[in-house]
Scaffold this motif. Sequence first.
Motif, PDB file in Angstrom:
ATOM      1  N   LEU A  26       2.022  13.710  -3.855  1.00  0.00           N
ATOM      2  CA  LEU A  26       2.867  12.519  -3.683  1.00  0.00           C
ATOM      3  C   LEU A  26       2.026  11.362  -3.164  1.00  0.00           C
ATOM      4  N   PRO A  27       2.287  10.143  -3.644  1.00  0.00           N
ATOM      5  CA  PRO A  27       1.527   8.993  -3.147  1.00  0.00           C
ATOM      6  C   PRO A  27       1.720   8.807  -1.650  1.00  0.00           C
ATOM      7  N   PHE A  28       0.647   8.652  -0.945  1.00  0.00           N
ATOM      8  CA  PHE A  28       0.708   8.499   0.514  1.00  0.00           C
ATOM      9  C   PHE A  28       1.569   7.293   0.896  1.00  0.00           C
ATOM     10  N   ASP A  29       1.413   6.177   0.194  1.00  0.00           N
ATOM     11  CA  ASP A  29       2.117   4.945   0.536  1.00  0.00           C
ATOM     12  C   ASP A  29       3.635   5.118   0.453  1.00  0.00           C
ATOM     13  N   ILE A  57      -0.537 -11.343  -1.567  1.00  0.00           N
ATOM     14  CA  ILE A  57      -1.289 -12.557  -1.237  1.00  0.00           C
ATOM     15  C   ILE A  57      -2.782 -12.250  -1.112  1.00  0.00           C
ATOM     16  N   ALA A  58      -3.091 -11.129  -0.462  1.00  0.00           N
ATOM     17  CA  ALA A  58      -4.491 -10.801  -0.183  1.00  0.00           C
ATOM     18  C   ALA A  58      -5.280 -10.478  -1.447  1.00  0.00           C
ATOM     19  N   TYR A  59      -4.595  -9.945  -2.466  1.00  0.00           N
ATOM     20  CA  TYR A  59      -5.315  -9.500  -3.658  1.00  0.00           C
ATOM     21  C   TYR A  59      -4.833 -10.179  -4.937  1.00  0.00           C
ATOM     22  N   SER A  60      -4.276 -11.370  -4.789  1.00  0.00           N
ATOM     23  CA  SER A  60      -3.712 -12.030  -5.979  1.00  0.00           C
ATOM     24  C   SER A  60      -4.708 -12.933  -6.696  1.00  0.00           C
ATOM     25  N   GLY A  61      -5.940 -12.948  -6.268  1.00  0.00           N
ATOM     26  CA  GLY A  61      -6.941 -13.722  -6.991  1.00  0.00           C
ATOM     27  C   GLY A  61      -7.017 -15.153  -6.515  1.00  0.00           C
ATOM     28  N   GLU A  62      -6.747 -16.094  -7.405  1.00  0.00           N
ATOM     29  CA  GLU A  62      -6.971 -17.515  -7.115  1.00  0.00           C
ATOM     30  C   GLU A  62      -6.126 -18.018  -5.956  1.00  0.00           C
ATOM     31  N   GLU A  63      -4.854 -17.527  -5.841  1.00  0.00           N
ATOM     32  CA  GLU A  63      -3.966 -18.041  -4.795  1.00  0.00           C
ATOM     33  C   GLU A  63      -4.263 -17.425  -3.435  1.00  0.00           C
ATOM     34  N   SER A  64      -5.088 -16.397  -3.390  1.00  0.00           N
ATOM     35  CA  SER A  64      -5.336 -15.702  -2.138  1.00  0.00           C
ATOM     36  C   SER A  64      -6.352 -16.441  -1.284  1.00  0.00           C
ATOM     37  N   PRO A  65      -6.012 -16.652   0.015  1.00  0.00           N
ATOM     38  CA  PRO A  65      -7.040 -17.184   0.918  1.00  0.00           C
ATOM     39  C   PRO A  65      -8.215 -16.204   0.956  1.00  0.00           C
ATOM     40  N   LYS A  66      -9.392 -16.694   0.777  1.00  0.00           N
ATOM     41  CA  LYS A  66     -10.563 -15.828   0.625  1.00  0.00           C
ATOM     42  C   LYS A  66     -10.804 -14.949   1.838  1.00  0.00           C
ATOM     43  N   ALA A  67     -10.473 -15.446   3.021  1.00  0.00           N
ATOM     44  CA  ALA A  67     -10.754 -14.674   4.238  1.00  0.00           C
ATOM     45  C   ALA A  67      -9.729 -13.574   4.482  1.00  0.00           C
ATOM     46  N   LEU A  68      -8.574 -13.613   3.801  1.00  0.00           N
ATOM     47  CA  LEU A  68      -7.486 -12.708   4.138  1.00  0.00           C
ATOM     48  C   LEU A  68      -7.770 -11.257   3.778  1.00  0.00           C
ATOM     49  N   PHE A  75      -4.048   2.190   3.759  1.00  0.00           N
ATOM     50  CA  PHE A  75      -4.136   3.599   4.126  1.00  0.00           C
ATOM     51  C   PHE A  75      -5.190   4.334   3.286  1.00  0.00           C
ATOM     52  N   GLU A  76      -5.447   3.802   2.104  1.00  0.00           N
ATOM     53  CA  GLU A  76      -6.429   4.431   1.225  1.00  0.00           C
ATOM     54  C   GLU A  76      -7.812   4.445   1.866  1.00  0.00           C
ATOM     55  N   ASP A  77      -8.068   3.433   2.734  1.00  0.00           N
ATOM     56  CA  ASP A  77      -9.361   3.384   3.413  1.00  0.00           C
ATOM     57  C   ASP A  77      -9.517   4.535   4.402  1.00  0.00           C
ATOM     58  N   TYR A  78      -8.382   5.025   4.942  1.00  0.00           N
ATOM     59  CA  TYR A  78      -8.418   6.079   5.957  1.00  0.00           C
ATOM     60  C   TYR A  78      -8.236   7.465   5.360  1.00  0.00           C
ATOM     61  N   PHE A  79      -7.512   7.556   4.240  1.00  0.00           N
ATOM     62  CA  PHE A  79      -7.248   8.859   3.610  1.00  0.00           C
ATOM     63  C   PHE A  79      -7.642   8.785   2.132  1.00  0.00           C
ATOM     64  N   PRO A  80      -8.928   8.633   1.856  1.00  0.00           N
ATOM     65  CA  PRO A  80      -9.371   8.437   0.472  1.00  0.00           C
ATOM     66  C   PRO A  80      -9.161   9.666  -0.411  1.00  0.00           C
ATOM     67  N   GLN A  81      -9.032  10.845   0.188  1.00  0.00           N
ATOM     68  CA  GLN A  81      -8.890  12.048  -0.606  1.00  0.00           C
ATOM     69  C   GLN A  81      -7.470  12.231  -1.142  1.00  0.00           C
ATOM     70  N   LEU A  82      -6.510  11.458  -0.638  1.00  0.00           N
ATOM     71  CA  LEU A  82      -5.115  11.593  -1.062  1.00  0.00           C
ATOM     72  C   LEU A  82      -4.767  10.568  -2.140  1.00  0.00           C
ATOM     73  N   ARG A  83      -3.712  10.854  -2.863  1.00  0.00           N
ATOM     74  CA  ARG A  83      -3.234   9.934  -3.890  1.00  0.00           C
ATOM     75  C   ARG A  83      -2.532   8.752  -3.221  1.00  0.00           C
ATOM     76  N   CYS A  85      -0.582   4.684  -3.933  1.00  0.00           N
ATOM     77  CA  CYS A  85      -0.086   3.651  -4.855  1.00  0.00           C
ATOM     78  C   CYS A  85      -1.101   2.513  -4.945  1.00  0.00           C
ATOM     79  N   GLY A  86      -1.722   2.252  -3.795  1.00  0.00           N
ATOM     80  CA  GLY A  86      -2.741   1.207  -3.759  1.00  0.00           C
ATOM     81  C   GLY A  86      -2.187  -0.156  -4.100  1.00  0.00           C
ATOM     82  N   GLN A  87      -2.955  -0.912  -4.903  1.00  0.00           N
ATOM     83  CA  GLN A  87      -2.556  -2.273  -5.253  1.00  0.00           C
ATOM     84  C   GLN A  87      -1.792  -2.310  -6.580  1.00  0.00           C
TER      85      GLN A  87
END
Length: 463
Positions: A26-29, A57-68, A75-83, A85-87
Amino acid sequence: MAKTKEGRAFLKESVYKDLLAADESLPFDAHYGFAIGSILGHRHPYFYDRGRSIMKIAYSGEESPKALSSLVEEFEDYFPQLRHCGQSGDANYRSGVYIPKENIEQVIGVFSKIPDYFQDDDGLKLGLNYALKHGTGLLEVMDLVVPITDQFFSCPYNFKAGFLGNAFDETKESDCTCTSFTIGIPVPSSSVLDIDEMGGLVMEWIEQEKRLPALKETSQQGRTIAGWSTVKLLSAEESPIVIIMSEDNILLRDAEQFCSQLTCSLSEFFSEKSIKANFFVSTHDAEALPEELLQNSPCDIRYKNRPRIALQQQELLFAVDGHKIDLSISISGKASVFHNGVLVDSYKLKRSTTHRTCLFFEGNWYNLSVRRLSMTSPILEVNIFKGMFCHARFKLVPGSETLSKSFDRTLRLGEKLLPVFVGVTFAVPRLFIIPLIVLLLLMLKFNRRHHFYLVPESIDSDK
């Protein structure tokens, strides 16, 4: 964690059950992440925003503030071995990104550079400010609340939104007392209000008092406390009391203040209507009733009456818990009630109609109910109530009903002989004058057939 039984049941049967049933497929998210958001929503306020997903907002490309994007975590950064939903575009009923507490101020700074991006009551701004103020991180979760269908997947009390009018209220469920309440309003004397009039006044007050939960079948709009109220009439026959109570436990920030506010509000309402009414406001668990209704405390009742004939005014004297309650009734049926010598009620008795005099003293409420059983003579039924409980019952009856049958027949015979003796005395005065005098003295001493007596009855007797 949850104070309401509904909240505890939701956590047990839904959140915790789903957590235990989840597996690596099951997807962790959508499972652990969504459950974490639900649990956090029972511990902290959570804020509603629409169309302003931090993940988008953070991953929408042009409209995203670059620093965000560098300030948020998944959660994928902490539990990379699990499935995860991600982005992905599937953003319903799942967690989004997380902003660590050390990045909150920087994220606020990023958004502050976007002109007119926030309104003061926008959920994202409220959430960021709350996290900054309380030194927490901020987790994004989609669809913990679905307003259009009124679905909640976390604590309803902790849900804050501009359209609810509570966006700046940081009070949490854990700050509140989970309790039920009851307002008891004894119906005033029959000569002041009848039960229907009292019911209309109570409904008018409920409509204008927005601190009360709404009545079932009515709108909750404008009500400051979630939940439902109900109205009942108890002991309607002779000691009626109107009850306003919550249908279940509700969350009160300050139960003592809540009771005080309702007391002041109801007192002012009755004063404006020029009605003297007493009542109580109490809090208790929804599974119980207030002590004011349950308590059948002892009541010391004593009585006295001097027998008088039917053509005289009847005086019934009672001592109730040390207070003098006097009832005076004329042959025409006019009744007057005195409390410690002060007239408190007067009315005209009607056949088969019960009249109540409601009295308050020593922190208790009493009812003296009187019912006339006959239009031709003052045969009365009198009941004395303390609270909703009947403590004494009396009948005012002619002496003929209190005598034995043999003695009553003897007195009847004396009444029939009296005119005979009067007649023969005029014919033969020397012979019958002494027997006539003796008969008159005996009738004067013993004949109480036409005097009225106050007789106690069992409170379990049939009316």
